[in-house]
Design a protein around this motif. Structure first.
Motif, PDB file in Angstrom:
ATOM      1  N   ARG A  23     -23.994  13.243  19.716  1.00 46.09           N
ATOM      2  CA  ARG A  23     -23.147  12.381  20.361  1.00 46.09           C
ATOM      3  C   ARG A  23     -22.155  11.494  19.321  1.00 46.09           C
ATOM      4  N   GLU A  24     -21.010  11.052  20.123  1.00 43.71           N
ATOM      5  CA  GLU A  24     -20.073  10.369  19.275  1.00 43.71           C
ATOM      6  C   GLU A  24     -20.543   8.787  19.357  1.00 43.71           C
ATOM      7  N   ILE A  25     -20.459   8.281  18.168  1.00 39.14           N
ATOM      8  CA  ILE A  25     -21.199   6.792  18.136  1.00 39.14           C
ATOM      9  C   ILE A  25     -20.025   5.661  17.927  1.00 39.14           C
ATOM     10  N   GLY A  26     -18.924   6.263  17.490  1.00 42.57           N
ATOM     11  CA  GLY A  26     -17.649   5.167  17.334  1.00 42.57           C
ATOM     12  C   GLY A  26     -16.365   6.003  16.646  1.00 42.57           C
ATOM     13  N   ILE A  27     -15.527   5.121  16.380  1.00 37.90           N
ATOM     14  CA  ILE A  27     -14.402   5.643  15.771  1.00 37.90           C
ATOM     15  C   ILE A  27     -13.850   4.684  14.878  1.00 37.90           C
ATOM     16  N   ILE A  28     -13.733   5.253  13.374  1.00 35.98           N
ATOM     17  CA  ILE A  28     -13.421   4.656  12.146  1.00 35.98           C
ATOM     18  C   ILE A  28     -11.944   4.709  11.861  1.00 35.98           C
ATOM     19  N   ALA A  29     -11.170   3.769  11.550  1.00 35.46           N
ATOM     20  CA  ALA A  29      -9.921   3.914  11.360  1.00 35.46           C
ATOM     21  C   ALA A  29      -9.642   4.932  10.208  1.00 35.46           C
ATOM     22  N   SER A  30     -10.140   4.862   8.930  1.00 34.27           N
ATOM     23  CA  SER A  30      -9.459   5.790   7.861  1.00 34.27           C
ATOM     24  C   SER A  30     -10.718   6.518   7.533  1.00 34.27           C
ATOM     25  N   GLU A  31     -10.156   7.800   7.178  1.00 32.79           N
ATOM     26  CA  GLU A  31     -11.072   8.892   6.568  1.00 32.79           C
ATOM     27  C   GLU A  31     -11.783   8.424   5.451  1.00 32.79           C
ATOM     28  N   THR A  40     -14.854  14.008  12.626  1.00 32.43           N
ATOM     29  CA  THR A  40     -13.684  14.608  13.412  1.00 32.43           C
ATOM     30  C   THR A  40     -12.485  13.673  13.444  1.00 32.43           C
ATOM     31  N   PRO A  41     -11.358  14.254  13.174  1.00 34.26           N
ATOM     32  CA  PRO A  41      -9.999  13.623  13.586  1.00 34.26           C
ATOM     33  C   PRO A  41      -9.711  13.482  14.912  1.00 34.26           C
ATOM     34  N   ARG A  42      -9.430  12.210  15.383  1.00 39.56           N
ATOM     35  CA  ARG A  42      -9.008  12.063  16.700  1.00 39.56           C
ATOM     36  C   ARG A  42      -7.500  12.093  16.811  1.00 39.56           C
ATOM     37  N   THR A  43      -7.058  12.635  18.027  1.00 33.99           N
ATOM     38  CA  THR A  43      -5.598  12.967  18.426  1.00 33.99           C
ATOM     39  C   THR A  43      -4.819  11.513  18.370  1.00 33.99           C
ATOM     40  N   GLY A  44      -5.379  10.580  18.677  1.00 36.03           N
ATOM     41  CA  GLY A  44      -4.733   9.262  18.880  1.00 36.03           C
ATOM     42  C   GLY A  44      -4.546   8.370  17.686  1.00 36.03           C
ATOM     43  N   GLY A  45      -5.352   9.161  16.676  1.00 36.09           N
ATOM     44  CA  GLY A  45      -5.646   8.384  15.230  1.00 36.09           C
ATOM     45  C   GLY A  45      -7.004   7.974  14.888  1.00 36.09           C
ATOM     46  N   GLY A  46      -7.455   7.790  13.906  1.00 33.18           N
ATOM     47  CA  GLY A  46      -8.633   7.551  13.541  1.00 33.18           C
ATOM     48  C   GLY A  46      -9.772   8.645  13.542  1.00 33.18           C
ATOM     49  N   TRP A  47     -10.828   8.217  13.111  1.00 34.50           N
ATOM     50  CA  TRP A  47     -11.999   9.498  12.868  1.00 34.50           C
ATOM     51  C   TRP A  47     -13.113   9.097  13.705  1.00 34.50           C
ATOM     52  N   ALA A  48     -13.639  10.179  14.386  1.00 35.30           N
ATOM     53  CA  ALA A  48     -14.794   9.997  15.235  1.00 35.30           C
ATOM     54  C   ALA A  48     -15.794  10.244  14.539  1.00 35.30           C
ATOM     55  N   GLN A  94     -19.000  -2.286  10.351  1.00 44.37           N
ATOM     56  CA  GLN A  94     -17.784  -2.635  10.719  1.00 44.37           C
ATOM     57  C   GLN A  94     -17.546  -4.137  10.308  1.00 44.37           C
ATOM     58  N   THR A  95     -18.738  -4.981  10.114  1.00 47.29           N
ATOM     59  CA  THR A  95     -18.708  -6.398   9.734  1.00 47.29           C
ATOM     60  C   THR A  95     -18.495  -6.386   8.319  1.00 47.29           C
ATOM     61  N   ASP A  96     -19.124  -5.683   7.499  1.00 46.21           N
ATOM     62  CA  ASP A  96     -18.809  -5.549   5.949  1.00 46.21           C
ATOM     63  C   ASP A  96     -18.772  -4.077   5.515  1.00 46.21           C
ATOM     64  N   PRO A  97     -17.715  -3.298   5.609  1.00 41.24           N
ATOM     65  CA  PRO A  97     -17.677  -2.160   4.777  1.00 41.24           C
ATOM     66  C   PRO A  97     -17.613  -2.150   3.593  1.00 41.24           C
ATOM     67  N   LYS A  98     -17.369  -3.072   2.748  1.00 42.78           N
ATOM     68  CA  LYS A  98     -17.643  -3.315   1.383  1.00 42.78           C
ATOM     69  C   LYS A  98     -18.890  -3.776   0.748  1.00 42.78           C
ATOM     70  N   ALA A  99     -19.975  -3.772   1.500  1.00 45.12           N
ATOM     71  CA  ALA A  99     -21.168  -4.218   1.109  1.00 45.12           C
ATOM     72  C   ALA A  99     -21.812  -3.107   0.106  1.00 45.12           C
ATOM     73  N   GLU A 100     -22.650  -3.654  -0.797  1.00 42.22           N
ATOM     74  CA  GLU A 100     -23.038  -2.761  -2.055  1.00 42.22           C
ATOM     75  C   GLU A 100     -23.803  -1.483  -1.535  1.00 42.22           C
ATOM     76  N   ARG A 101     -24.568  -1.821  -0.446  1.00 37.77           N
ATOM     77  CA  ARG A 101     -25.206  -0.590   0.009  1.00 37.77           C
ATOM     78  C   ARG A 101     -24.703   0.487   0.551  1.00 37.77           C
ATOM     79  N   PHE A 102     -23.345   0.220   1.455  1.00 34.59           N
ATOM     80  CA  PHE A 102     -22.640   1.200   1.619  1.00 34.59           C
ATOM     81  C   PHE A 102     -21.693   2.007   0.615  1.00 34.59           C
ATOM     82  N   GLN A 103     -21.565   1.374  -0.463  1.00 36.44           N
ATOM     83  CA  GLN A 103     -20.675   1.772  -1.521  1.00 36.44           C
ATOM     84  C   GLN A 103     -21.406   2.599  -2.374  1.00 36.44           C
TER      85      GLN A 103
END
Length: 127
Positions: A2-10, A30-38, A58-67
């Motif tokens: 199931r798709e959970i969302g779209i993110i702007a950059s790969e 997967t890339p979206r035809t309208g732009g972004g990544w599903a 989406q609230t803090d993409p630069k958080a240490e746990r994600f990086q």
């Protein structure tokens, strides 16, 4: 799946996918035809948890746990590849064994048939 969302950059999508893998949630990007990544989640029972992580990302993409996740995810993938290689080494594919001529499939049985035909022929000829 199931798709959970779209993110702007790969790059961001890959970071989140790596983080989700460290949380034992397998995904597909997967890339979206309208732009972004599903971002797709493989297991239905992990969708709610993955959506919560997406909102947090989406609230803090630069958080240490994600990086820090790509390094850990790389180790997880290496371990999975090792396990798969070990499994494939132990696995035997018998489809090839049972294809082809009989003397290749069962050489002992073929040899016994040939010997019995020869013995029967010799017994009939010698009388």
């Amino acid at each position: 799946m199931r798709e959970i969302g779209i993110i702007a950059s790969e790059a961001d999508a890959k970071v989140l996918a790596d983080y989700l893998l460290t949380q034992n949630i397998t995904t597909k990007i997967t890339p979206r035809t309208g732009g972004g990544w599903a971002l797709w989640v493989h297991r239905e029972d992990k969708v709610d948890e993955a959506r919560a992580w997406l909102a947090d990302f989406q609230t803090d993409p630069k958080a240490e746990r994600f990086q820090a996740a790509p390094k850990t995810a790389k180790e997880i993938r290496k371990k999975e590849e090792r396990v798969l290689r070990d499994y494939q080494k132990r696995m035997r594919d018998f489809r090839e064994r049972w294809e082809g001529a009989m003397y290749h499939r069962a050489p002992l049985a073929f040899a016994l048939i040939v010997v019995s035909v020869i013995v029967t022929a010799l017994m009939n000829v010698s009388g």
